[in-house]
Design a protein around this motif. Structure first.
Motif, PDB file in Angstrom:
ATOM      1  N   LYS A  51      24.322  33.283  27.161  1.00  0.00           N
ATOM      2  CA  LYS A  51      25.156  32.312  27.876  1.00  0.00           C
ATOM      3  C   LYS A  51      24.775  32.230  29.352  1.00  0.00           C
ATOM      4  O   LYS A  51      24.879  31.160  29.960  1.00  0.00           O
ATOM      5  CB  LYS A  51      26.631  32.687  27.721  1.00  0.00           C
ATOM      6  CG  LYS A  51      27.181  32.396  26.337  1.00  0.00           C
ATOM      7  CD  LYS A  51      28.686  32.574  26.271  1.00  0.00           C
ATOM      8  CE  LYS A  51      29.092  34.019  26.371  1.00  0.00           C
ATOM      9  NZ  LYS A  51      30.563  34.193  26.210  1.00  0.00           N
ATOM     10  N   VAL A  52      24.319  33.337  29.915  1.00  0.00           N
ATOM     11  CA  VAL A  52      23.936  33.311  31.326  1.00  0.00           C
ATOM     12  C   VAL A  52      22.757  32.382  31.559  1.00  0.00           C
ATOM     13  O   VAL A  52      22.653  31.741  32.614  1.00  0.00           O
ATOM     14  CB  VAL A  52      23.613  34.731  31.838  1.00  0.00           C
ATOM     15  CG1 VAL A  52      22.372  35.309  31.153  1.00  0.00           C
ATOM     16  CG2 VAL A  52      23.416  34.734  33.347  1.00  0.00           C
ATOM     17  N   GLN A 100      22.140  29.724  29.566  1.00  0.00           N
ATOM     18  CA  GLN A 100      22.679  28.397  29.307  1.00  0.00           C
ATOM     19  C   GLN A 100      23.431  27.841  30.515  1.00  0.00           C
ATOM     20  O   GLN A 100      23.416  26.632  30.771  1.00  0.00           O
ATOM     21  CB  GLN A 100      23.614  28.422  28.103  1.00  0.00           C
ATOM     22  CG  GLN A 100      22.951  28.752  26.771  1.00  0.00           C
ATOM     23  CD  GLN A 100      23.915  28.603  25.618  1.00  0.00           C
ATOM     24  OE1 GLN A 100      24.497  27.532  25.400  1.00  0.00           O
ATOM     25  NE2 GLN A 100      24.108  29.684  24.864  1.00  0.00           N
ATOM     26  N   LYS A 101      24.117  28.728  31.247  1.00  0.00           N
ATOM     27  CA  LYS A 101      24.940  28.286  32.371  1.00  0.00           C
ATOM     28  C   LYS A 101      24.152  27.470  33.384  1.00  0.00           C
ATOM     29  O   LYS A 101      24.668  26.521  33.979  1.00  0.00           O
ATOM     30  CB  LYS A 101      25.577  29.495  33.064  1.00  0.00           C
ATOM     31  CG  LYS A 101      26.838  30.020  32.382  1.00  0.00           C
ATOM     32  CD  LYS A 101      27.421  31.167  33.163  1.00  0.00           C
ATOM     33  CE  LYS A 101      28.735  31.648  32.544  1.00  0.00           C
ATOM     34  NZ  LYS A 101      29.806  30.635  32.691  1.00  0.00           N
ATOM     35  N   CYS A 155      24.081  23.812  32.397  1.00  0.00           N
ATOM     36  CA  CYS A 155      25.332  23.139  32.098  1.00  0.00           C
ATOM     37  C   CYS A 155      25.496  21.858  32.905  1.00  0.00           C
ATOM     38  O   CYS A 155      25.044  21.761  34.056  1.00  0.00           O
ATOM     39  CB  CYS A 155      26.516  24.073  32.352  1.00  0.00           C
ATOM     40  SG  CYS A 155      26.737  25.309  31.058  1.00  0.00           S
ATOM     41  N   ASP A 192      31.299  24.966  31.904  1.00  0.00           N
ATOM     42  CA  ASP A 192      30.593  25.679  30.841  1.00  0.00           C
ATOM     43  C   ASP A 192      30.178  24.745  29.712  1.00  0.00           C
ATOM     44  O   ASP A 192      29.967  25.183  28.581  1.00  0.00           O
ATOM     45  CB  ASP A 192      31.483  26.798  30.275  1.00  0.00           C
ATOM     46  CG  ASP A 192      31.568  27.990  31.219  1.00  0.00           C
ATOM     47  OD1 ASP A 192      30.677  28.124  32.086  1.00  0.00           O
ATOM     48  OD2 ASP A 192      32.525  28.774  31.108  1.00  0.00           O
ATOM     49  N   HIS A 193      30.039  23.475  30.025  1.00  0.00           N
ATOM     50  CA  HIS A 193      29.656  22.495  29.010  1.00  0.00           C
ATOM     51  C   HIS A 193      28.200  22.074  29.165  1.00  0.00           C
ATOM     52  O   HIS A 193      27.674  21.989  30.279  1.00  0.00           O
ATOM     53  CB  HIS A 193      30.566  21.262  29.077  1.00  0.00           C
ATOM     54  CG  HIS A 193      31.913  21.495  28.468  1.00  0.00           C
ATOM     55  ND1 HIS A 193      32.350  20.849  27.337  1.00  0.00           N
ATOM     56  CD2 HIS A 193      32.917  22.337  28.817  1.00  0.00           C
ATOM     57  CE1 HIS A 193      33.557  21.263  27.015  1.00  0.00           C
ATOM     58  NE2 HIS A 193      33.927  22.165  27.911  1.00  0.00           N
ATOM     59  N   ASN A 209      30.830  23.331  24.589  1.00  0.00           N
ATOM     60  CA  ASN A 209      31.033  24.532  25.393  1.00  0.00           C
ATOM     61  C   ASN A 209      29.974  25.559  24.983  1.00  0.00           C
ATOM     62  O   ASN A 209      29.695  25.720  23.790  1.00  0.00           O
ATOM     63  CB  ASN A 209      32.428  25.092  25.171  1.00  0.00           C
ATOM     64  CG  ASN A 209      32.772  26.211  26.130  1.00  0.00           C
ATOM     65  OD1 ASN A 209      32.221  27.307  26.057  1.00  0.00           O
ATOM     66  ND2 ASN A 209      33.689  25.940  27.037  1.00  0.00           N
ATOM     67  N   ILE A 210      29.396  26.273  25.936  1.00  0.00           N
ATOM     68  CA  ILE A 210      28.308  27.207  25.624  1.00  0.00           C
ATOM     69  C   ILE A 210      28.782  28.396  24.791  1.00  0.00           C
ATOM     70  O   ILE A 210      27.960  29.143  24.267  1.00  0.00           O
ATOM     71  CB  ILE A 210      27.605  27.711  26.902  1.00  0.00           C
ATOM     72  CG1 ILE A 210      28.589  28.442  27.822  1.00  0.00           C
ATOM     73  CG2 ILE A 210      26.925  26.561  27.612  1.00  0.00           C
ATOM     74  CD1 ILE A 210      27.918  29.089  29.031  1.00  0.00           C
ATOM     75  N   GLU A 211      30.080  28.555  24.634  1.00  0.00           N
ATOM     76  CA  GLU A 211      30.578  29.599  23.739  1.00  0.00           C
ATOM     77  C   GLU A 211      30.163  29.299  22.295  1.00  0.00           C
ATOM     78  O   GLU A 211      30.015  30.220  21.483  1.00  0.00           O
ATOM     79  CB  GLU A 211      32.106  29.697  23.829  1.00  0.00           C
ATOM     80  CG  GLU A 211      32.707  30.874  23.079  1.00  0.00           C
ATOM     81  CD  GLU A 211      32.218  32.216  23.580  1.00  0.00           C
ATOM     82  OE1 GLU A 211      31.931  33.095  22.737  1.00  0.00           O
ATOM     83  OE2 GLU A 211      32.123  32.381  24.812  1.00  0.00           O
ATOM     84  N   HIS A 242      21.234  19.653  30.828  1.00  0.00           N
ATOM     85  CA  HIS A 242      22.309  19.203  31.707  1.00  0.00           C
ATOM     86  C   HIS A 242      22.432  17.687  31.662  1.00  0.00           C
ATOM     87  O   HIS A 242      23.435  17.118  32.117  1.00  0.00           O
ATOM     88  CB  HIS A 242      22.038  19.639  33.147  1.00  0.00           C
ATOM     89  CG  HIS A 242      20.923  18.874  33.803  1.00  0.00           C
ATOM     90  ND1 HIS A 242      19.615  18.917  33.352  1.00  0.00           N
ATOM     91  CD2 HIS A 242      20.926  18.004  34.862  1.00  0.00           C
ATOM     92  CE1 HIS A 242      18.862  18.133  34.122  1.00  0.00           C
ATOM     93  NE2 HIS A 242      19.635  17.577  35.029  1.00  0.00           N
TER      94      HIS A 242
END
Length: 293
Positions: free
Chosen positions: A14-15, A17-18, A21, A25-26, A45-47, A277
């Motif tokens: 996730k780091v 991916q951030k 974004c 967090d999208h 959402n990256i979750e 992005h």
């Protein structure tokens, strides 16, 4: 510490991916369907992106499903990236180049190598059920020469259960995936970091490949001295690992639009999941649109 097993495993941290974004967090995301076509571009959402159930789950000594690889191996890699990536991006944003000690550079090389191996594109080449079946049948062959009725009964039971065979196969595969290879580590010790920087409107995308082995006219294996490893770390920056013993390649290189497009198209061709992005950029690469915000 909770005893609940982690079942959903991010293969792109996730780091990482951030940095790609679009809003909080999208991220704009698309994945291949059962016919290998990329689906709609979605605002996610990256979750929920770049993750697969039980991707790194193994069997422990009691033959129970365990998330120890996800927590203790890839979790530590992701923590490392969480510390180092913001520092690198901040440095590049100031127009500078990151400086590494010998020890930290060695750590960076190894992490990049592990990132290449952790993706579905790498692990998907091996069928868990086939691995598990071959493993149990190998034990059965051994038992014909050295009989053990308890072991034989166990193997016969497992051979009738595809789920158990799959668990065994995945466990063998994942343990092999994280096995340290001194031969490989010696080879990647020759690589040095360079930084590809974009100053125009074009951008890198993020893909499930994470790091791309580019052969530059030759094979993309470590034996090719011209092979480079490209790892986008933000829309405007990529880490490029190269062999450059004479120091001819600048530490920081501005990337032209056409070459960035080539890198992105390579990712699209060889990846199962994509993110960016930019909704517009992702559509331009996969050839169709999708959901809007």
């Amino acid at each position: 510490m909770s005893g609940k097993r982690i079942k959903k495993h991010h293969f792109v941290p996730k780091v990482l991916q951030k940095a790609f974004c679009s809003d909080g967090d999208h991220i704009w995301f698309s994945s291949r369907d059962h016919e290998s076509r990329f689906g709609a571009v979605e605002d996610r959402n990256i979750e929920s992106t770049f993750r697969v159930k039980d991707l790194y789950t193994i069997l422990d000594g009691n033959e129970k499903l365990s998330d120890v690889i996800e927590r203790m191996f890839y979790g530590r890699i992701d923590d490392y990236l969480g510390r180092i990536l913001p520092e690198i991006l901040d440095c590049l944003g100031r127009g500078e180049v990151p400086v590494f000690s010998r020890e930290s550079l060695d750590g960076l090389r190894r992490v990049v190598y592990e990132m290449i191996k952790r993706t579905p594109e790498f692990t998907g080449r091996f069928d868990d059920l086939e691995i598990g079946t071959n493993f149990i049948q190998g034990i059965m062959d051994h038992l014909r020469e050295y009989p053990d009725l308890e072991q034989q009964a166990f193997c016969e039971e497992v051979l009738l259960d595809e789920t158990k065979l799959t668990h065994f196969g995945r466990s063998i595969k994942v343990r092999g995936l994280v096995h340290k290879s001194d031969l490989v580590y010696d080879a990647i010790a020759e690589f040095e970091p360079r930084w590809a920087v974009i100053n125009g409107k074009h951008s890198f995308i993020l893909s499930s490949l994470i790091a791309y082995r580019v052969g530059n006219g030759g094979p993309n294996g470590l034996a090719n001295p011209k092979m480079e490893i490209w790892m986008p770390i933000a829309p405007k920056y990529a880490l490029v690992m190269v062999r450059d013993p004479k120091g001819r390649i600048p530490l920081r290189v501005e990337e032209p639009r056409d070459h960035v497009r080539q890198i992105n198209e390579y990712a699209v061709k060889n990846s199962s999941h994509l993110a960016s992005h930019s909704h517009k950029l992702l559509i331009s690469l996969i050839g169709h649109g999708g959901l809007s915000k």
